[in-house]
Design an enzyme around this catalytic site. Structure first.
Site, PDB file in Angstrom:
ATOM      1  N   ASP A 111       0.865  -1.178   0.000  1.00  0.00           N
ATOM      2  CA  ASP A 111       0.000   0.000   0.000  1.00  0.00           C
ATOM      3  C   ASP A 111       0.903   1.230   0.000  1.00  0.00           C
ATOM      4  O   ASP A 111       1.850   1.325   0.794  1.00  0.00           O
ATOM      5  CB  ASP A 111      -0.902  -0.010   1.239  1.00  0.00           C
ATOM      6  CG  ASP A 111      -1.880   1.143   1.248  1.00  0.00           C
ATOM      7  OD1 ASP A 111      -3.011   0.943   0.795  1.00  0.00           O
ATOM      8  OD2 ASP A 111      -1.503   2.235   1.717  1.00  0.00           O
ATOM      9  N   ASN A 148      -2.774  12.957  -3.702  1.00  0.00           N
ATOM     10  CA  ASN A 148      -3.950  13.428  -4.434  1.00  0.00           C
ATOM     11  C   ASN A 148      -4.384  14.812  -3.976  1.00  0.00           C
ATOM     12  O   ASN A 148      -4.747  15.670  -4.791  1.00  0.00           O
ATOM     13  CB  ASN A 148      -5.108  12.446  -4.266  1.00  0.00           C
ATOM     14  CG  ASN A 148      -4.956  11.203  -5.119  1.00  0.00           C
ATOM     15  OD1 ASN A 148      -4.343  11.238  -6.189  1.00  0.00           O
ATOM     16  ND2 ASN A 148      -5.498  10.091  -4.650  1.00  0.00           N
ATOM     17  N   HIS A 159      -5.355  14.539  -8.748  1.00  0.00           N
ATOM     18  CA  HIS A 159      -5.547  13.122  -9.072  1.00  0.00           C
ATOM     19  C   HIS A 159      -4.752  12.686 -10.301  1.00  0.00           C
ATOM     20  O   HIS A 159      -4.387  11.520 -10.413  1.00  0.00           O
ATOM     21  CB  HIS A 159      -7.036  12.828  -9.271  1.00  0.00           C
ATOM     22  CG  HIS A 159      -7.803  12.826  -7.983  1.00  0.00           C
ATOM     23  ND1 HIS A 159      -7.820  11.756  -7.118  1.00  0.00           N
ATOM     24  CD2 HIS A 159      -8.575  13.784  -7.397  1.00  0.00           C
ATOM     25  CE1 HIS A 159      -8.575  12.032  -6.064  1.00  0.00           C
ATOM     26  NE2 HIS A 159      -9.051  13.269  -6.210  1.00  0.00           N
ATOM     27  N   ASP A 203      -2.492   9.515 -10.278  1.00  0.00           N
ATOM     28  CA  ASP A 203      -2.544   8.426 -11.255  1.00  0.00           C
ATOM     29  C   ASP A 203      -1.170   8.134 -11.833  1.00  0.00           C
ATOM     30  O   ASP A 203      -0.809   6.975 -12.066  1.00  0.00           O
ATOM     31  CB  ASP A 203      -3.516   8.781 -12.387  1.00  0.00           C
ATOM     32  CG  ASP A 203      -4.977   8.699 -11.955  1.00  0.00           C
ATOM     33  OD1 ASP A 203      -5.238   8.158 -10.860  1.00  0.00           O
ATOM     34  OD2 ASP A 203      -5.843   9.168 -12.714  1.00  0.00           O
ATOM     35  N   GLU A 218      -4.795   2.471  -4.024  1.00  0.00           N
ATOM     36  CA  GLU A 218      -3.326   2.489  -4.022  1.00  0.00           C
ATOM     37  C   GLU A 218      -2.734   1.171  -3.522  1.00  0.00           C
ATOM     38  O   GLU A 218      -1.570   1.116  -3.143  1.00  0.00           O
ATOM     39  CB  GLU A 218      -2.821   3.649  -3.156  1.00  0.00           C
ATOM     40  CG  GLU A 218      -3.124   3.521  -1.668  1.00  0.00           C
ATOM     41  CD  GLU A 218      -4.466   4.104  -1.257  1.00  0.00           C
ATOM     42  OE1 GLU A 218      -4.611   4.483  -0.078  1.00  0.00           O
ATOM     43  OE2 GLU A 218      -5.368   4.177  -2.118  1.00  0.00           O
TER      44      GLU A 218
END
Length: 368
Positions: A249, A257, A262, A266, A292
């Site tokens: 993670d 973010n 975002h 990404d 994530e």
């Protein structure tokens, strides 16, 4: 998928793909489809030859009936029925294809024997045109196989009707024209059918991959995860092979973010996925589990190797400079297959290990 995209998979040779794996998958897919076609067409053609042998009694000269019955009923029809039977054999599919390659040539030779012994050969020459068209369009042979068989048939017929049993000039000219026409139309039809099959296969293959692939990272998605794990659980229970899974993670990904947007988030996910791909061994599998979180399935491993692999990836992520963000770290939960595990139990154990890694400060590995 467009013709241009299909052409990008091909060599200059129309019967091959540039990608060897894609070609092998296409050959396997097409062979399974052709098996039923070869069986059905061979059986139907054999049946028609049986009917043909019955018609011989009504249309053929009486003195020719025994020979024609032998050719149609006792030679060609049994071979076709044998091909139909062999096409479903797991051990002898190559034999079925070989016989299918030779069948048009044999049927043509039989026809030529008849033509050489009758007063009105034009009545029987039409079978040769049908044989050529049949070879290309419905036999179930691949393009190159059909071309080889049809060209051999064409050559045998040409040599026989020109040199051995010459036909009258005007009949030979028209006969050659119709032979050439049947060959040309058949070859074109077979070529277009091959391209159509490739288009169908590539579209089907693309849809299957999209169904199990995460669009952003191009790793496997959660749908594929259960299938991978179930396969490995079955294999481990059967053969005693161990496999391990790692849940990772990205630490503080919400801050990425929130602070950068975002799109940058990404981009970080894509970069992490690329690092994972570079790290994987050929037998390992990686999945974007959601958000994530990622899961990696390491095959044929043990505890020490599993921890070493996880640590290598952790360091790889830690030492990578991410565009706009800079440093990013990840926490890892690691576990090894235990006898009696289910999909739920092994994921739960790895997830618990991940939770422990986060509780102990993140950017670390915990094993349960």
């Amino acid at each position: 998928m467009t013709d241009k995209q299909i052409d990008s998979y091909h060599h200059f040779h129309p019967n091959h793909f540039q990608n060897k794996r894609v070609e092998e998958e296409f050959n396997t897919w097409l062979a399974s489809l052709n098996r039923l076609q070869i069986s059905a067409v061979s059986f139907l053609t054999g049946t028609l030859y049986v009917i043909y042998s019955l018609l011989d009694h009504y249309v053929a000269p009486p003195q020719m009936v025994p020979m024609m019955t032998t050719i149609h009923l006792y030679l060609i029809a049994p071979v076709l029925f044998l091909i139909s039977l062999l096409s479903f054999s797991k051990k002898l599919p190559e034999l079925a294809v070989t016989l299918l390659l030779l069948a048009p040539i044999g049927a043509s030779v039989g026809n030529l024997v008849i033509v050489a012994n009758v007063d009105n050969p034009a009545t029987y020459l039409t079978e040769l045109y049908l044989i050529l068209f049949w070879t290309f369009t419905v036999s179930g042979l691949r393009l190159m196989q059909a071309t080889l068989s049809a060209f051999s048939t064409f050559t045998v017929v040409f040599i026989t009707t020109f040199f051995l049993f010459p036909l009258p000039q005007e009949l030979f000219i028209m006969h050659f024209f119709w032979m050439f026409s049947a060959f040309s139309f058949g070859l074109l039809g077979a070529y277009l059918l091959e391209r159509s099959n490739k288009r169908v296969f590539l579209n089907h293959d693309q849809l299957e991959r999209l169904a199990v692939t995460d669009k952003l990272t191009e790793l496997f998605n959660r749908t594929r995860l259960d299938e991978i794990l179930q396969n490995e659980l079955d294999r481990s229970q059967r053969f005693g092979h161990a496999f391990g899974i790692v849940v990772l993670d990205i630490d503080h990904f919400k801050n990425v973010n929130d602070n950068y947007g975002h799109q940058v988030g990404d981009a970080v996910l894509v970069s992490i996925a690329e690092l994972i791909k570079e790290h994987l061994r050929s037998t390992d599998k990686a999945v974007r589990w959601g958000g994530e979180e990622f899961i990696i399935i390491y095959l044929e491993t043990n505890t020490d190797e599993l921890l070493t692999l996880a640590e290598e990836l952790r360091q790889k992520i830690e030492n990578h400079t991410f565009e706009k963000v800079g440093d990013v770290t990840a926490s890892f939960g690691v576990t090894l297959y235990n006898n009696g595990d289910t999909i739920a139990s092994i994921i739960k154990r790895a997830d618990s290990a991940l939770y422990a890694a986060k509780e102990k400060g993140r950017n670390r590995i915990e094993f349960i």
